[in-house]
Design a protein around this motif. Structure first.
Motif, short mmCIF file in Angstrom:
data_model
loop_
_atom_site.label_atom_id
_atom_site.label_comp_id
_atom_site.label_asym_id
_atom_site.label_seq_id
_atom_site.Cartn_x
_atom_site.Cartn_y
_atom_site.Cartn_z
N VAL A 154 0.88 -1.18 0.00
CA VAL A 154 0.00 0.00 0.00
C VAL A 154 0.91 1.22 0.00
CG1 VAL A 154 -1.65 1.33 1.37
CG2 VAL A 154 -1.87 -1.16 1.20
N VAL A 155 0.65 2.15 -0.90
CA VAL A 155 1.47 3.35 -1.02
C VAL A 155 0.69 4.53 -0.46
CG1 VAL A 155 2.72 4.88 -2.58
CG2 VAL A 155 2.62 2.42 -3.06
N ARG A 156 1.18 5.09 0.63
CA ARG A 156 0.58 6.30 1.18
C ARG A 156 1.12 7.50 0.41
NH1 ARG A 156 1.87 3.41 5.87
NH2 ARG A 156 0.05 2.85 7.09
N HIS A 157 0.27 8.49 0.20
CA HIS A 157 0.79 9.73 -0.38
C HIS A 157 0.02 10.91 0.17
CE1 HIS A 157 -2.46 9.89 -3.46
NE2 HIS A 157 -2.38 8.59 -3.35
N TRP A 158 0.75 11.99 0.27
CA TRP A 158 0.23 13.21 0.89
C TRP A 158 0.59 14.40 0.01
CZ3 TRP A 158 3.58 9.72 3.18
CH2 TRP A 158 3.08 8.95 4.25
N THR A 159 -0.23 15.43 0.03
CA THR A 159 0.12 16.67 -0.64
C THR A 159 0.95 17.51 0.35
OG1 THR A 159 -0.73 18.56 -1.87
CG2 THR A 159 -2.05 17.82 -0.01
N THR A 160 2.04 18.05 -0.14
CA THR A 160 2.98 18.75 0.73
C THR A 160 2.50 20.17 1.01
OG1 THR A 160 4.76 17.43 -0.21
CG2 THR A 160 5.40 19.40 1.00
N LEU A 161 2.47 20.50 2.30
CA LEU A 161 2.06 21.84 2.72
C LEU A 161 3.25 22.76 2.97
CD1 LEU A 161 -0.77 20.92 5.24
CD2 LEU A 161 -1.02 21.76 2.90
N ALA A 162 4.40 22.16 3.36
CA ALA A 162 5.60 22.97 3.64
C ALA A 162 6.83 22.10 3.50
CB ALA A 162 5.53 23.55 5.05
N VAL A 177 18.83 5.82 7.85
CA VAL A 177 18.91 6.20 6.44
C VAL A 177 20.06 5.43 5.80
CG1 VAL A 177 19.25 8.08 4.79
CG2 VAL A 177 18.00 8.51 6.92
N LEU A 178 19.75 4.61 4.81
CA LEU A 178 20.77 3.80 4.15
C LEU A 178 21.37 4.51 2.93
CD1 LEU A 178 18.92 0.36 4.22
CD2 LEU A 178 20.60 1.26 5.87
N HIS A 179 20.59 5.35 2.28
CA HIS A 179 21.04 6.06 1.08
C HIS A 179 20.00 7.14 0.78
CE1 HIS A 179 22.86 6.71 -2.87
NE2 HIS A 179 21.69 6.57 -3.43
N VAL A 180 20.42 8.20 0.11
CA VAL A 180 19.48 9.21 -0.38
C VAL A 180 19.77 9.45 -1.86
CG1 VAL A 180 18.66 11.59 -0.20
CG2 VAL A 180 19.28 10.33 1.87
N SER A 181 18.77 9.27 -2.69
CA SER A 181 18.83 9.67 -4.10
C SER A 181 18.15 11.03 -4.17
CB SER A 181 18.08 8.68 -5.00
OG SER A 181 18.73 7.43 -5.03
N ALA A 182 18.82 12.02 -4.72
CA ALA A 182 18.27 13.38 -4.69
C ALA A 182 18.51 14.12 -6.00
CB ALA A 182 18.88 14.14 -3.52
N PRO A 183 18.01 13.59 -7.12
CA PRO A 183 18.33 14.21 -8.41
C PRO A 183 17.78 15.62 -8.59
CG PRO A 183 16.68 12.49 -8.67
CD PRO A 183 17.20 12.39 -7.27
N GLU A 184 16.63 15.94 -8.00
CA GLU A 184 16.04 17.26 -8.19
C GLU A 184 15.80 17.97 -6.85
OE1 GLU A 184 12.70 17.22 -10.89
OE2 GLU A 184 13.80 16.03 -12.37
N ARG A 185 16.60 17.64 -5.87
CA ARG A 185 16.42 18.23 -4.55
C ARG A 185 16.64 19.74 -4.55
NH1 ARG A 185 19.61 15.84 0.57
NH2 ARG A 185 19.40 17.60 1.98
N GLU A 186 17.60 20.20 -5.32
CA GLU A 186 17.87 21.64 -5.36
C GLU A 186 16.68 22.42 -5.93
OE1 GLU A 186 21.62 22.85 -6.98
OE2 GLU A 186 22.63 21.08 -6.19
N GLY A 187 15.85 21.78 -6.72
CA GLY A 187 14.70 22.46 -7.32
C GLY A 187 13.44 22.41 -6.49
N LEU A 188 13.48 21.75 -5.33
CA LEU A 188 12.29 21.70 -4.49
C LEU A 188 11.96 23.09 -3.95
CD1 LEU A 188 13.07 18.45 -2.44
CD2 LEU A 188 11.26 18.71 -4.18
N PRO A 189 10.72 23.55 -4.12
CA PRO A 189 10.37 24.87 -3.58
C PRO A 189 10.35 24.84 -2.06
CG PRO A 189 8.46 23.83 -4.60
CD PRO A 189 9.64 22.94 -4.85
N ARG A 190 10.87 25.88 -1.43
CA ARG A 190 10.94 25.97 0.01
C ARG A 190 9.76 26.74 0.58
NH1 ARG A 190 14.75 23.80 -2.35
NH2 ARG A 190 16.86 23.62 -1.53
N GLY A 191 9.51 26.52 1.86
CA GLY A 191 8.47 27.25 2.55
C GLY A 191 7.09 26.65 2.37
N ARG A 192 6.08 27.45 2.70
CA ARG A 192 4.70 26.97 2.60
C ARG A 192 4.30 26.80 1.14
NH1 ARG A 192 0.66 31.44 4.88
NH2 ARG A 192 -0.63 30.84 3.13
N GLN A 193 3.41 25.87 0.88
CA GLN A 193 3.06 25.49 -0.49
C GLN A 193 1.60 25.82 -0.81
OE1 GLN A 193 5.62 24.18 -2.56
NE2 GLN A 193 6.77 24.90 -0.77
N TRP A 194 1.10 26.93 -0.32
CA TRP A 194 -0.24 27.38 -0.69
C TRP A 194 -0.29 28.89 -0.64
CZ3 TRP A 194 1.00 26.02 4.20
CH2 TRP A 194 0.57 26.83 5.24
#
Length: 197
Positions: free
Chosen positions: A88-96, A180-197
């Motif tokens: 089962v895959v849980r998913h959430w919309t990101t608020l911040a 944490v065993l590993h982190v793949s972060a190909p687009e981490r720099e492009g993640l928008p910061r702060g609140r998302q609304w």
């Protein structure tokens, strides 16, 4: 942004080195996956850090729904389903989403993750909840050793999730602690910061 996680709970006597080897050999395969902000390859072991179970539970933060769908409909997720059964895959919309200033280029990779899931009471006003979650993510990132913090909500089940990555053990408090065993972060720099609304 879409936060996503699945938990694969394993038998109490399961050799968790199998999971460590799996991540060591396959973890790099998502290091350049389009649409992926980051994937934290997480596990917890029964009897460590208060865990009652052995569990493999990767956590994803997707920049795009296209990337998330490509992964779920692709060979990587199918391989996992073939090996462990389709979870089962849980998913959430990101608020911040918040990151420490040196998180992307920092010297110390994340070693631990903290996840707290909880139901949102029906009487809680959603604007109040969203502001509270965003403030908490901003507070968390100011703590020593914090790498990133996010808050998200599932509007179908009205479940809130708080998730953070740490250079060391996370602060004491409620929630599930993961290695944490590993982190793949190909687009981490492009993640928008702060609140998302």
């Amino acid at each position: 942004m879409h936060a996503m996680q699945y938990d694969i709970t394993l038998p109490a006597d399961y050799d968790m080195d199998v999971i460590r080897r799996r991540v060591a050999t396959k973890g790099h395969l998502l290091d350049a996956f389009p649409g992926l902000g980051f994937k934290a390859y997480l596990m917890r072991e029964r009897g460590r850090d208060g865990s009652p179970v052995n569990q493999y539970a990767p956590f994803y933060l997707w920049n795009t729904a296209h990337g998330m769908n490509s992964f779920l409909c692709g060979p990587g997720f199918q391989g996992l389903a073939d090996d462990f059964g389709r979870p089962v895959v849980r998913h959430w919309t990101t608020l911040a989403y918040e990151e420490s200033p040196g998180a992307v280029t920092g010297a110390a990779p994340p070693r631990a993750a903290l996840r707290r899931r909880e139901p949102v009471p029906a009487e809680t006003p959603l604007p109040v909840l969203a502001e509270e979650l965003a403030r908490e993510a901003a507070r968390s990132i100011r703590e020593e050793g914090a790498v990133c913090a996010l808050a998200a909500v599932d509007p179908r089940t009205w479940e809130a999730v708080r998730f953070s990555l740490w250079e060391h053990e996370p602060p004491e408090g409620p929630g599930d602690v993961f290695e944490v065993l590993h982190v793949s972060a190909p687009e981490r720099e492009g993640l928008p910061r702060g609140r998302q609304w």
